[in-house]
Design a protein around this motif. Structure first.
Motif, PDB file in Angstrom:
ATOM      1  N   CYS A   2       0.825  -1.213   0.000  1.00  0.00           N
ATOM      2  CA  CYS A   2       0.000   0.000   0.000  1.00  0.00           C
ATOM      3  C   CYS A   2       0.858   1.262   0.000  1.00  0.00           C
ATOM      4  O   CYS A   2       0.516   2.254  -0.658  1.00  0.00           O
ATOM      5  CB  CYS A   2      -0.950  -0.014   1.195  1.00  0.00           C
TER       6      CYS A   2
ATOM      7  N   TYR B  27      -0.093   3.726  -3.046  1.00  0.00           N
ATOM      8  CA  TYR B  27      -0.907   4.884  -2.684  1.00  0.00           C
ATOM      9  C   TYR B  27      -0.051   5.948  -1.976  1.00  0.00           C
ATOM     10  O   TYR B  27       1.119   5.734  -1.703  1.00  0.00           O
ATOM     11  CB  TYR B  27      -2.044   4.466  -1.745  1.00  0.00           C
TER      12      TYR B  27
ATOM     13  N   PHE C 244      -4.021   9.837 -10.434  1.00  0.00           N
ATOM     14  CA  PHE C 244      -4.030   8.409 -10.131  1.00  0.00           C
ATOM     15  C   PHE C 244      -3.410   7.639 -11.294  1.00  0.00           C
ATOM     16  O   PHE C 244      -3.203   8.186 -12.386  1.00  0.00           O
ATOM     17  CB  PHE C 244      -5.469   7.934  -9.881  1.00  0.00           C
TER      18      PHE C 244
ATOM     19  N   THR D 176     -12.602   8.334   0.606  1.00  0.00           N
ATOM     20  CA  THR D 176     -11.662   7.504   1.366  1.00  0.00           C
ATOM     21  C   THR D 176     -11.965   7.537   2.858  1.00  0.00           C
ATOM     22  O   THR D 176     -12.052   6.493   3.512  1.00  0.00           O
ATOM     23  CB  THR D 176     -10.218   7.982   1.132  1.00  0.00           C
TER      24      THR D 176
ATOM     25  N   VAL E 284      -7.642   6.648  -1.773  1.00  0.00           N
ATOM     26  CA  VAL E 284      -8.056   5.867  -2.934  1.00  0.00           C
ATOM     27  C   VAL E 284      -9.019   6.706  -3.772  1.00  0.00           C
ATOM     28  O   VAL E 284      -9.564   7.709  -3.303  1.00  0.00           O
ATOM     29  CB  VAL E 284      -8.725   4.542  -2.509  1.00  0.00           C
TER      30      VAL E 284
ATOM     31  N   GLY F  48      -3.756   3.830  -7.378  1.00  0.00           N
ATOM     32  CA  GLY F  48      -3.401   4.884  -6.433  1.00  0.00           C
ATOM     33  C   GLY F  48      -2.685   6.021  -7.111  1.00  0.00           C
ATOM     34  O   GLY F  48      -2.602   6.100  -8.340  1.00  0.00           O
TER      35      GLY F  48
END
Length: 537
Positions: free
Chosen positions: A92, A96, A134, A148, A202, A214
């Motif tokens: 993650c 992101y 993104f 989010t 997100v 992300g």
């Protein structure tokens, strides 16, 4: 004319400036930070030039990195709200970004946010960076942040930080780049809270997290839960520097010796969280280095208060007197730890209760308590696994101490695969392994509030819950510290979690792996290493 560094300037300050540059801070942001530290504009400009040169000259671009963590599961996820293992956090962090980030000094820096401001610690404005996209090309906006944060409030999502996010009473977009957050009660820690792994941003409306869409430094090329992931460089990343790697592969090697051997043989560049016993294997190896950091990670023995034997009065207190903390520190962890006092706020945290003494090793007192509980002579299962760092060795220490007073402990060693879903939080007596968190409020909210998602011993106290809410909103630091000290005492004396030590994290690295630094959120640079390291091949 040249400018020398101020006399109060330290290597830590150098690291802070370089870290901020690597994280994409603007020159204006950096100068404001330096002037806030009492640095004149001229000197600040000189310092920035020096730091910028250091950042620009050091990293090398390219290469494929292979890294191994210690735990994985078929429940591995790319949904930040549901992340629970180090493998989840690592992926993650690469895919992101967060609104804020904790640097190696433990200070909040801006990431997707340009500013997070409040006049009263209750109503906050988040101003976003413009022009961030993104992986699918969508431009970041306030709608993504609102979506989010509101996901964490939806019980159907199953967010691991629902209890923390629940203080966000209102979350609304002011315009495309500004979000207003109104808390139910004041909380001065909100900028720090937003730096947690679970609060990665997100895209609005996301339902399929297997794609990992992300704003981060890497895109998902392959992801097989419980097996491995391959991530490739995002060529449109919004920061001026990084990532340096072309790609990286991440997977788990649960067996500690196998993980270290993979590093020594050159099969991997990074062996995360290696056992302290493995230091001898790595010492003297010319192609291997280690990074050691003590930031609050711990392995704890959890005894559920709502199940036997933990429900029997006196059993948990007896266990606390039976744990040989010094033996665990010196023998099991080879000195790579600090003695713990059965509460989660480590000595690395400024709110640590340094006057709270751990229960002394007293086998006779433990025996009397077990006898009073009607358990002396019975066989008590203890579930342990390589998934929880050093837990098997810790269980053996407890087993040996029990044998000396006629108490039988059956150490049930179970596989790493499935440990966190099948045994952790469920077995009457079992081990956990908790990653560092930057504030007492986060630790207590995740682990000890009555409705905490990871309430390992099922500790429930109305007094503790109310103090938690009150403390988080206090601007009086003296009173806040006093409350946190009292809450640590409550946990140490009332909960069923035994924390023998705070463990120093040891990451083993190939010598060509550069750029690794300590971070208060844990090993592997708080699991965010992929964006900042490079290979000096």
């Amino acid at each position: 004319m040249t400018h020398s560094k101020p006399t109060n300037w330290t290597a830590r300050d150098d690291a802070m400036v370089e870290s901020a540059i690597r994280r994409g801070a603007s020159r204006r942001d950096l100068l404001k930070m330096l002037m806030g530290s009492g640095i004149a504009v001229g000197a600040g400009g000189s310092l920035l030039m020096s730091a910028s040169r250091a950042v620009a000259q050091t990293p090398k671009t390219g290469g494929h990195l292979k890294a191994a963590g210690w735990s994985a599961s078929t429940a591995d996820t790319l949904d930040p709200a549901k992340a629970s293992l180090s493998t989840d956090y690592t992926r993650c962090c690469a895919i992101y970004n967060r609104l804020t980030f904790l640097n190696e000094a433990g200070e909040v820096e801006m990431e997707l946010a340009e500013a997070v401001d409040s006049d009263d610690a209750k109503t906050w404005n988040v101003k976003l960076r413009p022009g961030v996209t993104f992986h699918d090309g969508k431009t970041l906006s306030s709608a993504d942040v609102v979506f989010t944060l509101k996901r964490h409030l939806d019980p159907d999502v199953g967010s691991k930080v629902n209890s923390i996010a629940s203080q966000m009473a209102e979350i609304e977009a002011v315009d495309d780049l500004n979000v207003k957050i109104v808390l139910s009660e004041p909380n001065a820690d909100l900028p720090t809270i937003l730096s947690l792994h679970h609060f990665m941003i997100v895209a609005d409306g996301t339902t399929d997290f297997a794609k990992g869409n992300g704003t981060g430094a890497f895109k998902v090329e392959e992801f097989e839960p419980g097996v491995r992931s391959i991530l490739v460089k995002n060529p449109d990343y919004f920061k001026e520097s990084g990532p340096y790697l072309d790609s990286f592969e991440y997977f788990a090697i649960p067996d500690n010796n196998a993980r270290v051997n993979a590093l020594l043989s050159g099969d991997i560049h990074l062996a995360a969280a290696v056992n302290a016993r493995s230091l001898r294997m790595m010492e003297g190896q010319p192609n291997v280095e280690t990074m050691i950091s003590t930031s609050g990670n711990y392995t704890n023995l959890n005894i559920r208060l709502d199940l036997d034997p933990g429900a029997k009065a006196g059993f948990i207190e007896g266990m606390k007197h039976l744990v040989r903390r010094e033996q665990i520190q010196k023998s099991v962890l080879r000195g790579m730890a600090e003695i713990g006092n059965d509460q989660p706020v480590s000595p690395a945290n400024r709110y640590h209760n340094s006057e709270l003494q751990p229960k002394a090793y007293d086998p006779e007192k433990a025996k009397a308590l077990f006898e009073k509980a009607g358990l002396l002579g019975q066989t008590i299962p203890i579930v342990a696994s390589d998934a929880a760092n050093a837990s098997i060795d810790m269980a053996t220490v407890v087993q040996q101490a029990g044998a000396e007073i006629g108490m039988t402990f059956d150490v049930q060693r179970v596989p790493s695969d499935g440990y966190w879903s099948n045994y952790w939080l469920k077995s009457p007596v079992h081990f956990g392994n908790i990653n560092p968190r930057p504030t007492p409020d986060i630790l207590f909210s995740l682990l000890y509030h009555s409705e905490a998602p990871w309430n390992e011993s099922q500790y429930k106290s109305d007094k503790f819950d109310s103090m938690l809410v009150e403390a988080r909103g206090l601007l009086d630091e003296t009173k806040r510290t006093d409350m946190y000290w009292e809450m640590q005492e409550m946990v140490a004396n009332e909960a069923g979690t035994i924390i023998p030590t705070y463990i120093s994290n040891v990451d083993g690295m190939a010598k060509e792996l550069k750029g690794m630094r300590p971070n208060p959120l844990g090993g592997q640079m708080g699991y965010a290493f992929a964006e900042y390291v490079w290979l000096d091949a």
